[in-house]
Design a protein around this motif. Structure first.
Motif, PDB file in Angstrom:
ATOM      1  N   THR A   3       0.836  -1.195   0.000  1.00 29.94           N
ATOM      2  CA  THR A   3       0.000   0.000   0.000  1.00 29.94           C
ATOM      3  C   THR A   3       0.874   1.249   0.000  1.00 29.94           C
ATOM      4  O   THR A   3       0.643   2.180  -0.778  1.00 29.94           O
ATOM      5  CB  THR A   3      -0.923   0.017   1.235  1.00 29.94           C
ATOM      6  N   GLY A   4       1.879   1.254   0.857  1.00 30.07           N
ATOM      7  CA  GLY A   4       2.789   2.402   0.912  1.00 30.07           C
ATOM      8  C   GLY A   4       3.586   2.595  -0.365  1.00 30.07           C
ATOM      9  O   GLY A   4       3.753   3.720  -0.837  1.00 30.07           O
ATOM     10  N   VAL A   5       4.053   1.492  -0.941  1.00 33.65           N
ATOM     11  CA  VAL A   5       4.830   1.587  -2.180  1.00 33.65           C
ATOM     12  C   VAL A   5       3.973   2.130  -3.309  1.00 33.65           C
ATOM     13  O   VAL A   5       4.386   3.035  -4.052  1.00 33.65           O
ATOM     14  CB  VAL A   5       5.420   0.206  -2.549  1.00 33.65           C
ATOM     15  N   CYS A   6       2.753   1.611  -3.449  1.00 31.95           N
ATOM     16  CA  CYS A   6       1.866   2.081  -4.517  1.00 31.95           C
ATOM     17  C   CYS A   6       1.465   3.535  -4.310  1.00 31.95           C
ATOM     18  O   CYS A   6       1.381   4.309  -5.270  1.00 31.95           O
ATOM     19  CB  CYS A   6       0.626   1.201  -4.608  1.00 31.95           C
ATOM     20  N   PHE A   7       1.219   3.917  -3.064  1.00 29.28           N
ATOM     21  CA  PHE A   7       0.873   5.308  -2.796  1.00 29.28           C
ATOM     22  C   PHE A   7       2.049   6.230  -3.104  1.00 29.28           C
ATOM     23  O   PHE A   7       1.865   7.317  -3.644  1.00 29.28           O
ATOM     24  CB  PHE A   7       0.426   5.480  -1.348  1.00 29.28           C
ATOM     25  N   HIS A   8       3.263   5.778  -2.789  1.00 26.55           N
ATOM     26  CA  HIS A   8       4.452   6.568  -3.115  1.00 26.55           C
ATOM     27  C   HIS A   8       4.567   6.745  -4.624  1.00 26.55           C
ATOM     28  O   HIS A   8       4.841   7.849  -5.114  1.00 26.55           O
ATOM     29  CB  HIS A   8       5.705   5.903  -2.552  1.00 26.55           C
ATOM     30  N   TRP A   9       4.370   5.671  -5.390  1.00 26.92           N
ATOM     31  CA  TRP A   9       4.424   5.768  -6.852  1.00 26.92           C
ATOM     32  C   TRP A   9       3.337   6.702  -7.379  1.00 26.92           C
ATOM     33  O   TRP A   9       3.545   7.415  -8.351  1.00 26.92           O
ATOM     34  CB  TRP A   9       4.279   4.404  -7.485  1.00 26.92           C
ATOM     35  N   TYR A  10       2.183   6.675  -6.721  1.00 30.54           N
ATOM     36  CA  TYR A  10       1.108   7.580  -7.130  1.00 30.54           C
ATOM     37  C   TYR A  10       1.525   9.031  -6.927  1.00 30.54           C
ATOM     38  O   TYR A  10       1.295   9.882  -7.795  1.00 30.54           O
ATOM     39  CB  TYR A  10      -0.164   7.277  -6.344  1.00 30.54           C
ATOM     40  N   VAL A  11       2.143   9.342  -5.800  1.00 29.51           N
ATOM     41  CA  VAL A  11       2.544  10.716  -5.520  1.00 29.51           C
ATOM     42  C   VAL A  11       3.671  11.148  -6.454  1.00 29.51           C
ATOM     43  O   VAL A  11       3.657  12.260  -6.985  1.00 29.51           O
ATOM     44  CB  VAL A  11       2.969  10.861  -4.038  1.00 29.51           C
ATOM     45  N   VAL A  12       4.631  10.266  -6.678  1.00 34.28           N
ATOM     46  CA  VAL A  12       5.801  10.627  -7.485  1.00 34.28           C
ATOM     47  C   VAL A  12       5.459  10.715  -8.966  1.00 34.28           C
ATOM     48  O   VAL A  12       5.803  11.685  -9.645  1.00 34.28           O
ATOM     49  CB  VAL A  12       6.949   9.617  -7.250  1.00 34.28           C
ATOM     50  N   LYS A  13       4.750   9.714  -9.495  1.00 37.53           N
ATOM     51  CA  LYS A  13       4.492   9.655 -10.931  1.00 37.53           C
ATOM     52  C   LYS A  13       3.111  10.167 -11.336  1.00 37.53           C
ATOM     53  O   LYS A  13       2.825  10.264 -12.519  1.00 37.53           O
ATOM     54  CB  LYS A  13       4.652   8.218 -11.411  1.00 37.53           C
ATOM     55  N   ALA A  14       2.261  10.455 -10.366  1.00 40.14           N
ATOM     56  CA  ALA A  14       0.897  10.951 -10.611  1.00 40.14           C
ATOM     57  C   ALA A  14       0.122  10.007 -11.531  1.00 40.14           C
ATOM     58  O   ALA A  14      -0.576  10.422 -12.446  1.00 40.14           O
ATOM     59  CB  ALA A  14       0.928  12.362 -11.178  1.00 40.14           C
ATOM     60  N   ASP A  15       0.234   8.721 -11.267  1.00 43.45           N
ATOM     61  CA  ASP A  15      -0.478   7.703 -12.044  1.00 43.45           C
ATOM     62  C   ASP A  15      -1.666   7.221 -11.211  1.00 43.45           C
ATOM     63  O   ASP A  15      -1.497   6.644 -10.139  1.00 43.45           O
ATOM     64  CB  ASP A  15       0.465   6.544 -12.358  1.00 43.45           C
ATOM     65  N   TRP A  16      -2.871   7.437 -11.702  1.00 46.53           N
ATOM     66  CA  TRP A  16      -4.071   7.122 -10.934  1.00 46.53           C
ATOM     67  C   TRP A  16      -4.217   5.628 -10.678  1.00 46.53           C
ATOM     68  O   TRP A  16      -4.838   5.220  -9.706  1.00 46.53           O
ATOM     69  CB  TRP A  16      -5.319   7.658 -11.627  1.00 46.53           C
ATOM     70  N   ARG A  17      -3.623   4.795 -11.516  1.00 42.73           N
ATOM     71  CA  ARG A  17      -3.718   3.346 -11.310  1.00 42.73           C
ATOM     72  C   ARG A  17      -2.996   2.906 -10.040  1.00 42.73           C
ATOM     73  O   ARG A  17      -3.406   1.952  -9.378  1.00 42.73           O
ATOM     74  CB  ARG A  17      -3.169   2.602 -12.523  1.00 42.73           C
ATOM     75  N   MET A  18      -1.939   3.612  -9.688  1.00 42.75           N
ATOM     76  CA  MET A  18      -1.235   3.297  -8.440  1.00 42.75           C
ATOM     77  C   MET A  18      -2.099   3.632  -7.228  1.00 42.75           C
ATOM     78  O   MET A  18      -2.057   2.938  -6.217  1.00 42.75           O
ATOM     79  CB  MET A  18       0.093   4.053  -8.367  1.00 42.75           C
ATOM     80  N   ALA A  19      -2.894   4.687  -7.335  1.00 45.79           N
ATOM     81  CA  ALA A  19      -3.809   5.027  -6.245  1.00 45.79           C
ATOM     82  C   ALA A  19      -4.867   3.937  -6.087  1.00 45.79           C
ATOM     83  O   ALA A  19      -5.217   3.558  -4.965  1.00 45.79           O
ATOM     84  CB  ALA A  19      -4.465   6.376  -6.506  1.00 45.79           C
ATOM     85  N   VAL A  20      -5.362   3.420  -7.195  1.00 44.59           N
ATOM     86  CA  VAL A  20      -6.353   2.345  -7.136  1.00 44.59           C
ATOM     87  C   VAL A  20      -5.743   1.092  -6.527  1.00 44.59           C
ATOM     88  O   VAL A  20      -6.364   0.444  -5.664  1.00 44.59           O
ATOM     89  CB  VAL A  20      -6.925   2.062  -8.548  1.00 44.59           C
ATOM     90  N   LEU A  21      -4.542   0.736  -6.946  1.00 40.99           N
ATOM     91  CA  LEU A  21      -3.858  -0.425  -6.368  1.00 40.99           C
ATOM     92  C   LEU A  21      -3.608  -0.230  -4.880  1.00 40.99           C
ATOM     93  O   LEU A  21      -3.727  -1.177  -4.099  1.00 40.99           O
ATOM     94  CB  LEU A  21      -2.529  -0.669  -7.080  1.00 40.99           C
ATOM     95  N   SER A  22      -3.262   0.973  -4.489  1.00 44.44           N
ATOM     96  CA  SER A  22      -3.040   1.267  -3.083  1.00 44.44           C
ATOM     97  C   SER A  22      -4.308   1.038  -2.275  1.00 44.44           C
ATOM     98  O   SER A  22      -4.268   0.430  -1.198  1.00 44.44           O
ATOM     99  CB  SER A  22      -2.558   2.709  -2.940  1.00 44.44           C
ATOM    100  N   VAL A  23      -5.440   1.498  -2.787  1.00 47.08           N
ATOM    101  CA  VAL A  23      -6.709   1.297  -2.088  1.00 47.08           C
ATOM    102  C   VAL A  23      -7.074  -0.187  -2.042  1.00 47.08           C
ATOM    103  O   VAL A  23      -7.586  -0.670  -1.029  1.00 47.08           O
ATOM    104  CB  VAL A  23      -7.817   2.132  -2.757  1.00 47.08           C
ATOM    105  N   VAL A  24      -6.782  -0.925  -3.100  1.00 48.14           N
ATOM    106  CA  VAL A  24      -7.070  -2.367  -3.121  1.00 48.14           C
ATOM    107  C   VAL A  24      -6.230  -3.094  -2.072  1.00 48.14           C
ATOM    108  O   VAL A  24      -6.749  -3.905  -1.290  1.00 48.14           O
ATOM    109  CB  VAL A  24      -6.827  -2.953  -4.533  1.00 48.14           C
ATOM    110  N   PHE A  25      -4.928  -2.813  -2.034  1.00 44.49           N
ATOM    111  CA  PHE A  25      -4.067  -3.451  -1.032  1.00 44.49           C
ATOM    112  C   PHE A  25      -4.490  -3.079   0.380  1.00 44.49           C
ATOM    113  O   PHE A  25      -4.479  -3.920   1.284  1.00 44.49           O
ATOM    114  CB  PHE A  25      -2.599  -3.072  -1.246  1.00 44.49           C
ATOM    115  N   LEU A  26      -4.872  -1.828   0.584  1.00 42.72           N
ATOM    116  CA  LEU A  26      -5.316  -1.398   1.901  1.00 42.72           C
ATOM    117  C   LEU A  26      -6.606  -2.114   2.304  1.00 42.72           C
ATOM    118  O   LEU A  26      -6.756  -2.560   3.441  1.00 42.72           O
ATOM    119  CB  LEU A  26      -5.520   0.117   1.922  1.00 42.72           C
ATOM    120  N   GLY A  27      -7.524  -2.264   1.370  1.00 43.95           N
ATOM    121  CA  GLY A  27      -8.771  -2.977   1.658  1.00 43.95           C
ATOM    122  C   GLY A  27      -8.540  -4.435   2.013  1.00 43.95           C
ATOM    123  O   GLY A  27      -9.155  -4.960   2.949  1.00 43.95           O
ATOM    124  N   ILE A  28      -7.655  -5.083   1.285  1.00 48.84           N
ATOM    125  CA  ILE A  28      -7.340  -6.487   1.573  1.00 48.84           C
ATOM    126  C   ILE A  28      -6.692  -6.606   2.947  1.00 48.84           C
ATOM    127  O   ILE A  28      -7.028  -7.509   3.729  1.00 48.84           O
ATOM    128  CB  ILE A  28      -6.435  -7.066   0.470  1.00 48.84           C
TER     129      ILE A  28
END
Length: 74
Positions: free
Chosen positions: A27-52
């Motif tokens: 979750t942290g890695v995907c959120f970091h990639w979302y902040v750095v690269k501004a890729d919305w798919r990383m935010a979605v993956l982050s939410v999925v990992f957090l939910g699991i």
């Protein structure tokens, strides 16, 4: 493959917290990639990992509370 074998033979009370921590790490890695690269798919993956991870933690908590306590056992 080796990770699957290790997780298959670990007891439930060790395996589940490891999977929760791993999910929170990703979750942290995907959120970091979302902040750095501004890729919305990383935010979605982050939410999925957090939910699991939250779902696994709630299941583990329910099972932990359902165990008989040693001080009340006898």
């Amino acid at each position: 493959m080796p990770l699957r074998v290790v997780l298959q033979f670990l007891p439930y009370w060790i395996r589940e917290p490891l999977l929760i921590v791993g999910g929170l790490f990703f979750t942290g890695v995907c959120f970091h990639w979302y902040v750095v690269k501004a890729d919305w798919r990383m935010a979605v993956l982050s939410v999925v990992f957090l939910g699991i991870s939250i779902a696994r933690a709630s299941i583990l908590r329910r099972d932990w509370r359902a165990r008989p306590r040693a001080d009340l056992a006898g």
